[in-house]
Design an enzyme around this catalytic site. Structure first.
Site, short mmCIF file in Angstrom:
data_model
loop_
_atom_site.label_atom_id
_atom_site.label_comp_id
_atom_site.label_asym_id
_atom_site.label_seq_id
_atom_site.Cartn_x
_atom_site.Cartn_y
_atom_site.Cartn_z
N HIS A 152 42.32 60.45 31.71
CA HIS A 152 41.20 59.93 30.91
C HIS A 152 40.21 61.05 30.61
O HIS A 152 39.66 61.65 31.53
CB HIS A 152 40.50 58.81 31.67
CG HIS A 152 41.41 57.67 32.04
ND1 HIS A 152 42.29 57.74 33.11
CD2 HIS A 152 41.55 56.43 31.49
CE1 HIS A 152 42.95 56.59 33.19
NE2 HIS A 152 42.53 55.79 32.23
N HIS A 208 39.29 57.34 25.16
CA HIS A 208 39.21 56.89 26.55
C HIS A 208 40.30 57.49 27.42
O HIS A 208 40.03 58.02 28.50
CB HIS A 208 39.27 55.36 26.61
CG HIS A 208 39.38 54.82 28.00
ND1 HIS A 208 38.30 54.74 28.86
CD2 HIS A 208 40.44 54.34 28.70
CE1 HIS A 208 38.69 54.23 30.02
NE2 HIS A 208 39.98 53.98 29.94
N GLU A 251 29.05 37.43 47.03
CA GLU A 251 30.13 37.80 47.96
C GLU A 251 30.80 39.13 47.61
O GLU A 251 31.06 39.94 48.49
CB GLU A 251 31.19 36.68 48.01
CG GLU A 251 30.72 35.40 48.64
CD GLU A 251 30.08 34.44 47.65
OE1 GLU A 251 29.76 33.30 48.04
OE2 GLU A 251 29.90 34.84 46.47
N HIS A 258 36.79 23.68 49.20
CA HIS A 258 36.27 24.47 50.31
C HIS A 258 37.25 24.59 51.48
O HIS A 258 36.89 25.08 52.54
CB HIS A 258 34.95 23.86 50.81
CG HIS A 258 33.78 24.18 49.94
ND1 HIS A 258 33.77 23.92 48.58
CD2 HIS A 258 32.57 24.75 50.21
CE1 HIS A 258 32.62 24.30 48.06
NE2 HIS A 258 31.88 24.81 49.02
#
Length: 651
Positions: free
Chosen positions: A30, A260, A401, A463
């Site tokens: 890249h 890129h 999280e 859950h």
């Protein structure tokens, strides 16, 4: 030679053309970011970054994180140019080759100047937030003369699109991590084209809303970049500097998405050299530029030496070791559990263990994603960390999280602070990329997951984890612990704290009985052991193998079989990875040759390697139900009576 004697452009072009050489030699890579950000990186390394390639482990060095890890060729070029011994010219020539230090994306190796493994976009930002938190925590513990460094991050549009960038940068602003500075490669291009095909965010306004200092400058102007970095260093807030750049700068692909990735053709290379006035061959750096870069690499050598003379003893005094005092704590808890035989959720046992660990260690940090009490990661004696006080030992990550996992990795990668964070097991999916990166880096991050099965009960299948144990166990180099009771919880924590690789500790919401009748040495450290070995190989007809809360069920099954004159041994298997690392002789002795029965409240994926083609598995073969824990276990046949009846059909 005076540093000012060499033009900025020549230094930046050295980065560009070493990057082109690497990618050309490899045939892939890249170049968009290395060509576009070479000016900003030159200003950073030349005028601001505090580092010493001769001693890359210097604790008070500034950290540089290439969050857009695909631009690794630029990082390797900088490390070579400034004199890191671990990143030689030969390494650059082996870019993206087997066992090269210059891998396709940077891989954690501080001795080479690579602070963390990056590549999955956004994670490097959160790692850097963790590093900045570590700096503040060490600063307040050791003093400003000892620790006072900055953390710089090179990010791109892709990094800032990833949700983890919002999670991590929002928290960084909340905590006012003023020594964190992001250099944003603001080129408005992604792989699919201009960013307006998918994005219309006002990035600067977004970061201002987090409480950050922001600036936008010409990313190819040395003067503007220098002024912006100086202002950022002087601001008490974290900073984002949007460097307005042109992707693939100087090449025929400039400002195009094709810049890129992909190696340039020979024609493209020649046109780039002509435009940037670079008449040198592949991997050739003129002596005056090479020497100037090496002088840049030596700028802080004396500061580093002085730091070691004055601060190394103080720094060395703060460390986590599983030695005398910690051993006494664990022996005391083990004795307590042996006597009291708790009937409690393993998350409750873990909470007690965590609290006592932190009472004797000032460099162990707990935290959770808004579930401190629920996961057992928060106790009454813990002190929250805040923007006004970093001396605490508990981090409120909020409901973030993914960022929590990557921030933990950033803290732990420094090697000075042990850190863990908790949430429910079902939400480990949000954290999985960060957990995987900790395993790839081989750093001892610890992730605590409670509410580990359909035993969660009435909250229902959203859950109730089913496939999550298998998913975590599939990650290489990751200890996945699922303790059966209080005693095993203690032993699994001991294993995790002693481990050099990351660990997951999986805990129940529901209460479980104590099943261990021994307080001998750590039986969990081999991954599995015979919990009740009262039958010889010649006598036994069944081997029961279970983990976590199902060990108690297996114990009931064993008693029922014994009453029916069917001999059975019971194996507790708290950690597959540790068990798989034992000798074949040990594993065979534990598992035996009789009918093997697996019992675990999971989907059973992977259990066949222990049960063989003739074994039986009792688990959860679908999503759970919104009902009580006991009703769920009965629905899925995870009862001692049902299991015993099925075994009788085979034994």
């Amino acid at each position: 030679m005076k540093l000012e004697g060499v033009m900025h452009r020549g230094l930046a072009n050295a980065i560009r053309f070493l990057s082109i050489a690497q990618v050309t030699n490899a045939g892939s890579g890249h170049l968009g970011m290395p060509l576009g950000m070479a000016d900003a990186l030159t200003v950073l390394f030349r005028h601001f970054l505090v580092f010493n390639p001769e001693n890359p482990l210097w604790p008070n060095r500034d950290r540089f994180v290439l969050s857009g890890g695909h631009g690794s060729a630029a990082l390797y070029a900088l490390l070579y140019l400034t004199g890191y011994g671990g990143m030689s010219l030969d390494s650059l020539k082996k870019f993206r080759k087997l066992d090269s230090k210059a891998s396709g994306h940077p891989e954690y190796d501080i001795s080479c100047g690579i602070e963390v493994t990056t590549g999955p976009l956004g994670q490097g930002i959160a790692n850097a937030v963790g590093m900045s938190l570590e700096e503040r925590m060490l600063n307040v513990r050791l003093g400003n003369d000892c620790i006072n460094h900055h953390v710089y991050v090179c990010v791109g549009d892709g990094d800032l699109m990833e949700g983890i960038s919002h999670e991590a940068c929002s928290l960084a602003g909340h905590l006012s991590l003023g020594r964190l500075i992001l250099l944003f490669d603001d080129n408005h291009v992604t792989i699919d084209g201009k960013i307006d095909v998918s994005t219309s965010d006002n990035i600067l306004a977004r970061y201002e809303s987090y409480g950050w200092h922001v600036a936008s400058v010409d990313g190819h102007c040395e003067k503007h970049l220098t002024e912006a970095l100086a202002a950022a260093k002087g601001d008490p807030r974290p900073s984002l500097i949007a460097c307005e750049t042109r992707i693939g700068y100087g090449s025929p692909r400039e400002n195009e998405s094709q810049a890129h990735s992909g190696a340039f053709s020979l024609s493209e290379i020649e046109k780039t050299k002509e435009k940037l006035k670079w008449p040198y061959g592949q991997f050739e750096i003129p002596e005056y530029i090479m020497q100037t870069w090496r002088v840049i690499g030596k700028r802080h050598r004396e500061n580093c030496e002085l730091w070691y003379k004055k601060q190394s003893e103080k720094y060395g005094s703060l460390k986590f070791e599983f030695v005398d005092e910690m051993k006494r704590v664990f022996r005391a808890i083990k004795k307590e559990y042996f006597v009291s035989r708790p009937f409690e959720a393993t998350r409750t046992s873990s909470q007690n263990i965590i609290s006592k660990i932190m009472d004797v260690s000032s460099n162990v940090i707990s935290g959770s994603a808004d579930l401190g009490e629920s996961t057992g990661c928060l106790s009454k004696t813990m002190v929250p960390i805040s923007r006004r006080d970093f001396s605490g030992n508990y981090l409120h990550y909020g409901i973030r999280e993914h960022a929590m996992g990557a921030i933990i990795n950033g803290i732990v990668a420094g090697g000075k602070i042990r850190c863990f964070g908790g949430t429910f097991l079902v939400f480990s999916d949000y954290m999985r990329p960060a957990i995987r990166m900790s395993a790839l880096m081989n750093i001892p991050s610890i992730f605590v997951f409670s509410h580990d099965s359909v035993g969660v009960g009435e909250d229902g299948p959203t859950h109730q984890p089913v496939e999550h144990l298998a998913a975590l166990r599939a990650i290489p180099n990751l200890n996945v612990f699922r303790p059966a009771d209080a005693m095993e919880s203690l032993e699994c924590w001991e294993c995790a704290l002693k481990s050099e690789c990351p660990s997951v500790i999986i805990l129940t919401r529901q209460k479980v009985p104590s099943v261990r009748f021994s307080d001998r040495t750590n039986l969990c450290e081999t991954g599995a052991y015979l919990l009740h070995n009262d039958v010889s190989d010649n006598e036994k007809r069944v081997t029961l193998i279970a983990t976590g809360s199902e060990v108690a069920i297996a114990l009931e099954v064993k008693k029922m079989l014994n009453d029916l004159k069917i001999s059975a041994n019971l194996v507790s298997l708290p950690c597959w990875k540790l068990f798989d690392e034992q000798s074949e002789r040990f594993r065979s002795k534990i598992l035996g040759v009789s009918l093997r029965i697996g019992i675990e409240a999971s989907n059973g994926f992977g259990w066949e390697k222990y049960l063989g083609s003739t074994g039986l598995f009792f688990g959860v073969n679908n999503f759970g139900k919104s009902c009580s824990c006991s009703e769920n276990y009965k629905f899925f046949g995870l009862t001692s009576q049902h299991i015993c009846n099925e075994i009788l059909k085979r034994a």
